[in-house]
Scaffold this motif. Structure first.
Motif, PDB file in Angstrom:
ATOM      1  N   ILE A 117      14.500  30.515  21.472  1.00  9.48           N
ATOM      2  CA  ILE A 117      14.705  30.057  20.102  1.00  9.48           C
ATOM      3  C   ILE A 117      14.341  28.582  20.022  1.00  9.48           C
ATOM      4  O   ILE A 117      14.874  27.764  20.785  1.00  9.48           O
ATOM      5  CB  ILE A 117      16.174  30.267  19.671  1.00  9.48           C
ATOM      6  N   SER A 118      13.457  28.234  19.102  1.00  9.14           N
ATOM      7  CA  SER A 118      12.986  26.856  19.067  1.00  9.14           C
ATOM      8  C   SER A 118      12.790  26.343  17.650  1.00  9.14           C
ATOM      9  O   SER A 118      12.624  27.109  16.701  1.00  9.14           O
ATOM     10  CB  SER A 118      11.672  26.720  19.840  1.00  9.14           C
ATOM     11  N   THR A 119      12.832  25.016  17.549  1.00  3.06           N
ATOM     12  CA  THR A 119      12.423  24.292  16.356  1.00  3.06           C
ATOM     13  C   THR A 119      11.324  23.322  16.771  1.00  3.06           C
ATOM     14  O   THR A 119      10.865  23.360  17.916  1.00  3.06           O
ATOM     15  CB  THR A 119      13.610  23.515  15.753  1.00  3.06           C
ATOM     16  N   SER A 120      10.934  22.453  15.871  1.00  2.23           N
ATOM     17  CA  SER A 120       9.912  21.470  16.228  1.00  2.23           C
ATOM     18  C   SER A 120      10.408  20.479  17.272  1.00  2.23           C
ATOM     19  O   SER A 120       9.606  19.817  17.938  1.00  2.23           O
ATOM     20  CB  SER A 120       9.453  20.721  14.977  1.00  2.23           C
ATOM     21  N   ASP A 121      11.741  20.373  17.435  1.00  6.44           N
ATOM     22  CA  ASP A 121      12.322  19.369  18.332  1.00  6.44           C
ATOM     23  C   ASP A 121      12.963  19.933  19.591  1.00  6.44           C
ATOM     24  O   ASP A 121      13.032  19.242  20.609  1.00  6.44           O
ATOM     25  CB  ASP A 121      13.376  18.540  17.588  1.00  6.44           C
ATOM     26  N   HIS A 122      13.488  21.161  19.523  1.00  3.71           N
ATOM     27  CA  HIS A 122      14.306  21.666  20.618  1.00  3.71           C
ATOM     28  C   HIS A 122      14.014  23.132  20.904  1.00  3.71           C
ATOM     29  O   HIS A 122      13.513  23.855  20.048  1.00  3.71           O
ATOM     30  CB  HIS A 122      15.795  21.488  20.307  1.00  3.71           C
ATOM     31  N   ARG A 123      14.397  23.530  22.121  1.00  2.00           N
ATOM     32  CA  ARG A 123      14.188  24.912  22.547  1.00  2.00           C
ATOM     33  C   ARG A 123      15.418  25.387  23.317  1.00  2.00           C
ATOM     34  O   ARG A 123      15.937  24.676  24.188  1.00  2.00           O
ATOM     35  CB  ARG A 123      12.941  25.015  23.434  1.00  2.00           C
ATOM     36  N   VAL A 124      15.882  26.590  22.975  1.00  3.36           N
ATOM     37  CA  VAL A 124      17.070  27.185  23.585  1.00  3.36           C
ATOM     38  C   VAL A 124      16.703  28.556  24.136  1.00  3.36           C
ATOM     39  O   VAL A 124      15.925  29.306  23.531  1.00  3.36           O
ATOM     40  CB  VAL A 124      18.201  27.319  22.533  1.00  3.36           C
ATOM     41  N   TRP A 125      17.264  28.878  25.302  1.00  2.00           N
ATOM     42  CA  TRP A 125      17.075  30.207  25.890  1.00  2.00           C
ATOM     43  C   TRP A 125      18.390  30.960  25.853  1.00  2.00           C
ATOM     44  O   TRP A 125      19.372  30.567  26.494  1.00  2.00           O
ATOM     45  CB  TRP A 125      16.564  30.099  27.319  1.00  2.00           C
ATOM     46  N   VAL A 142      13.222  24.243  28.428  1.00  2.00           N
ATOM     47  CA  VAL A 142      14.245  24.407  27.390  1.00  2.00           C
ATOM     48  C   VAL A 142      15.286  23.300  27.511  1.00  2.00           C
ATOM     49  O   VAL A 142      15.525  22.754  28.584  1.00  2.00           O
ATOM     50  CB  VAL A 142      14.925  25.787  27.470  1.00  2.00           C
ATOM     51  N   ASP A 143      15.906  22.983  26.374  1.00  2.00           N
ATOM     52  CA  ASP A 143      16.976  21.989  26.344  1.00  2.00           C
ATOM     53  C   ASP A 143      18.323  22.590  26.708  1.00  2.00           C
ATOM     54  O   ASP A 143      19.207  21.900  27.212  1.00  2.00           O
ATOM     55  CB  ASP A 143      17.084  21.374  24.944  1.00  2.00           C
ATOM     56  N   MET A 144      18.481  23.893  26.421  1.00  2.00           N
ATOM     57  CA  MET A 144      19.783  24.531  26.612  1.00  2.00           C
ATOM     58  C   MET A 144      19.576  25.987  26.983  1.00  2.00           C
ATOM     59  O   MET A 144      18.635  26.633  26.506  1.00  2.00           O
ATOM     60  CB  MET A 144      20.611  24.444  25.317  1.00  2.00           C
ATOM     61  N   ILE A 145      20.459  26.505  27.841  1.00  2.00           N
ATOM     62  CA  ILE A 145      20.489  27.937  28.115  1.00  2.00           C
ATOM     63  C   ILE A 145      21.882  28.461  27.819  1.00  2.00           C
ATOM     64  O   ILE A 145      22.891  27.799  28.065  1.00  2.00           O
ATOM     65  CB  ILE A 145      20.072  28.266  29.559  1.00  2.00           C
ATOM     66  N   LEU A 146      21.920  29.657  27.264  1.00  2.00           N
ATOM     67  CA  LEU A 146      23.178  30.359  27.015  1.00  2.00           C
ATOM     68  C   LEU A 146      23.160  31.604  27.882  1.00  2.00           C
ATOM     69  O   LEU A 146      22.336  32.510  27.683  1.00  2.00           O
ATOM     70  CB  LEU A 146      23.316  30.725  25.536  1.00  2.00           C
ATOM     71  N   ILE A 147      24.051  31.657  28.873  1.00  2.00           N
ATOM     72  CA  ILE A 147      24.013  32.741  29.847  1.00  2.00           C
ATOM     73  C   ILE A 147      25.393  33.350  30.038  1.00  2.00           C
ATOM     74  O   ILE A 147      26.412  32.662  30.002  1.00  2.00           O
ATOM     75  CB  ILE A 147      23.469  32.263  31.211  1.00  2.00           C
ATOM     76  N   PRO A 148      25.425  34.675  30.270  1.00  2.00           N
ATOM     77  CA  PRO A 148      26.700  35.342  30.532  1.00  2.00           C
ATOM     78  C   PRO A 148      27.217  35.004  31.917  1.00  2.00           C
ATOM     79  O   PRO A 148      26.433  34.863  32.861  1.00  2.00           O
ATOM     80  CB  PRO A 148      26.354  36.822  30.417  1.00  2.00           C
ATOM     81  N   VAL A 149      28.536  34.891  32.047  1.00  2.00           N
ATOM     82  CA  VAL A 149      29.122  34.493  33.333  1.00  2.00           C
ATOM     83  C   VAL A 149      30.299  35.380  33.729  1.00  2.00           C
ATOM     84  O   VAL A 149      30.945  35.135  34.747  1.00  2.00           O
ATOM     85  CB  VAL A 149      29.591  33.019  33.289  1.00  2.00           C
ATOM     86  N   GLY A 150      30.590  36.413  32.941  1.00  2.00           N
ATOM     87  CA  GLY A 150      31.834  37.156  33.115  1.00  2.00           C
ATOM     88  C   GLY A 150      31.854  38.208  34.192  1.00  2.00           C
ATOM     89  O   GLY A 150      32.898  38.774  34.510  1.00  2.00           O
ATOM     90  N   GLY A 151      30.689  38.502  34.786  1.00  2.00           N
ATOM     91  CA  GLY A 151      30.650  39.515  35.822  1.00  2.00           C
ATOM     92  C   GLY A 151      30.669  40.920  35.256  1.00  2.00           C
ATOM     93  O   GLY A 151      30.567  41.133  34.047  1.00  2.00           O
ATOM     94  N   GLY A 152      30.781  41.910  36.127  1.00  2.00           N
ATOM     95  CA  GLY A 152      30.749  43.301  35.692  1.00  2.00           C
ATOM     96  C   GLY A 152      29.319  43.732  35.421  1.00  2.00           C
ATOM     97  O   GLY A 152      28.513  43.863  36.343  1.00  2.00           O
ATOM     98  N   LYS A 153      28.981  43.909  34.132  1.00  2.00           N
ATOM     99  CA  LYS A 153      27.643  44.369  33.747  1.00  2.00           C
ATOM    100  C   LYS A 153      26.687  43.214  33.460  1.00  2.00           C
ATOM    101  O   LYS A 153      25.554  43.439  33.014  1.00  2.00           O
ATOM    102  CB  LYS A 153      27.751  45.289  32.531  1.00  2.00           C
ATOM    103  N   VAL A 154      27.145  41.972  33.673  1.00  2.00           N
ATOM    104  CA  VAL A 154      26.300  40.789  33.491  1.00  2.00           C
ATOM    105  C   VAL A 154      26.465  39.882  34.711  1.00  2.00           C
ATOM    106  O   VAL A 154      27.196  40.196  35.648  1.00  2.00           O
ATOM    107  CB  VAL A 154      26.676  40.027  32.196  1.00  2.00           C
TER     108      VAL A 154
END
Length: 216
Positions: A117-125, A142-154
């Protein structure tokens, strides 16, 4: 660019003129859904914590998702567009590129997507429900990543830290831990030891991405 966490996996990405919602599942409270003012919705996969028909009908905004989402919305009042890995969608000031993520054998054979996901200024994964690091990283830094950390199926905390270290200089926002606060604490400890820049945002907290760093 701003990121607002809604629940275990759902979030809103917004700029001054555009907002998109991601993964509006059954766990997003109806009161929060009713209050959302977004231009479009992106769904990573069909699992119930990421997709909910009633919530999407309440939003009544165009939905972009993989084939199973299109099939589930057939006959509903919700406008829907199928997206596949590599597809590029522009919504106002926000660009979204769909990428394949590996949710592990539990999810086969359904399609699982991550979103660049990006704009003209930033990019996020947004890494969706990634469980195994088997796919290429996004093409651009990318400037930021959003990642699952809970375990199990991720990803579990250790796997999440290993993956996050591949993104040099990116801020890390953990998601998909609401079912296990112990997993969040373990992730934060491991991430700090690894020297990662982390922002453990809570429900309804907004994270601003500026100059490659994030602040609450």
């Amino acid at each position: 660019m701003f990121i607002t966490k809604l629940n275990n996996a759902g979030l809103v990405v917004s700029t001054a003129g555009t907002s998109i919602a991601v993964d509006i599942g059954k766990d997003v409270p109806a009161v929060d859904v009713a209050a959302l003012a977004v231009d479009a919705v992106f769904i990573s996969h069909i699992h119930a914590d990421h997709f909910d028909l009633i919530n999407l009908e309440t939003l009544a905004r165009p939905v972009h998702g993989p084939r199973e989402v299109v099939q589930a919305l057939a006959g509903s009042t919700v406008p829907v567009q199928k997206i596949e890995p590599g597809d590029h969608v522009r919504i106002g000031e926000i660009d979204v590129i769909a990428r394949t993520v590996d949710h592990g054998p539990i999810s086969a054979p359904i399609v699982n997507l991550g979103f660049e996901i990006s704009t003209s200024d930033h990019r996020v994964w947004f890494a969706g429900d990634i469980a195994r690091d088997t796919e290429p990283l996004p093409d651009e830094p990318v400037d930021m990543i959003l990642i699952p950390v809970g375990g199990g199926k991720v990803f579990d905390p250790a796997a999440a830290v290993t993956y996050a270290r591949r993104f040099k200089g990116a801020t890390v926002v953990p998601i998909h831990f609401d079912y296990s606060m112990a997993a969040l604490l373990e992730f934060c400890e491991r991430a700090q030891l690894a020297g990662l820049d982390i922002v453990p945002a809570g429900i309804r907290e907004q994270v601003a991405v500026t100059s490659g760093k994030a602040t609450l």
